[in-house]
Design an enzyme around this catalytic site. Sequence first.
Site, short mmCIF file in Angstrom:
data_model
loop_
_atom_site.label_atom_id
_atom_site.label_comp_id
_atom_site.label_asym_id
_atom_site.label_seq_id
_atom_site.Cartn_x
_atom_site.Cartn_y
_atom_site.Cartn_z
N SER A 173 -53.62 -18.04 40.08
CA SER A 173 -54.40 -17.71 41.26
C SER A 173 -55.45 -16.62 41.03
O SER A 173 -56.27 -16.35 41.92
CB SER A 173 -53.47 -17.24 42.39
OG SER A 173 -52.78 -16.05 42.01
N SER A 209 -50.21 -16.79 37.10
CA SER A 209 -51.50 -16.55 37.73
C SER A 209 -52.46 -15.68 36.95
O SER A 209 -53.64 -15.59 37.30
CB SER A 209 -51.29 -15.94 39.13
OG SER A 209 -50.79 -16.92 40.02
N LYS A 239 -58.63 -8.09 41.60
CA LYS A 239 -58.28 -9.24 42.43
C LYS A 239 -58.13 -8.80 43.89
O LYS A 239 -57.61 -7.72 44.17
CB LYS A 239 -56.96 -9.82 41.91
CG LYS A 239 -56.51 -11.13 42.55
CD LYS A 239 -55.25 -11.62 41.84
CE LYS A 239 -54.74 -12.93 42.39
NZ LYS A 239 -53.54 -13.41 41.65
#
Length: 327
Positions: free
Chosen positions: A230, A254, A155
Amino acid sequence: MTVPIPDRIIERLQANLRDANIPATAEDIDGLLAKGFLVRVAAFDELVAATPADTIPDMLRDSTDAIGVPAAAALGNMPAQGEISVIAEQIRMRQVSPVELTEQALATIERLDAQLNAFQLVLAERARAAARHAEQEIAAGQYRGPLHGVPVAIKDLLDLAGTPTTAGSRILASNIATSDSFAAERLAAAGAIMIGKTRMSEFAYSPGSNNAHYGPTRNPHNLERDTGGSSSGSAAAVASGMVYAALGSDTGGSIRIPAAQCGIVGLKPTYGRISLHGAITLSWSLDHLGPLTRARICDSVKLGKGSVDKRVVGGEQLRDRGVVGPD
């Protein structure tokens, strides 16, 4: 003294409330304004507006165009990647090559990512070099373990030396990392092949993939649906077969939300089990780093040993096993 809030921010708030079916009267909005709840929103809006577009480095410039309306409701011919333990054994036995797997991953990204928008940054040549090195090590009997030669992603809130760590924001587009995050170091030490960095909602502050700067990430199973957030890019990259595993972060869902919406496995480990040193945090005391994979979580890589992150249990050497990207 009440700070004046631009009408566009109030209108955006009202539109978001309507979209979420949350009733709000004029008195409710006036109350928010009187208590100063929108001051930080206005300040951030000004900061973004003042950030010139030419601060975006060339390696990210192509990725700033919003993706268009999908041509089909779902992607076809997605690679059926399974458990890392299976592919790891094939790599160890030299039945499959890390170079071959890396080329397959890059070809899948080339074919699918224009529709999905899962990757913030693809490190093709870096990945190819790492794959060749892994193949040479394995041929020489220097097999490192179940991640050796396996394509993975992280990420884009984790530092990777020489690349931007944007955390999904335009104001950090020129934030070039000078060193690797602890998680990236451990993946490299395990011999994993870093394919790239994945999209996310801005500063990890949304349960969806919405991102005003880099565009949304679409769900591989239905391009009209969202991936959740996210850790949206990590989930889409794994679900579509671009990589075998990816790292995400979880403060309030997330990892778990995009894993559920994309039909894959996501693990939010116990707090302190995996170091977030070298990460841009949403909430220092609540963030967790963890893997997203297509199958069960059964392999693990020890993390935390020698970490300088005080959040890691024990502060120095962690004896328990932390999971970072295996299935």
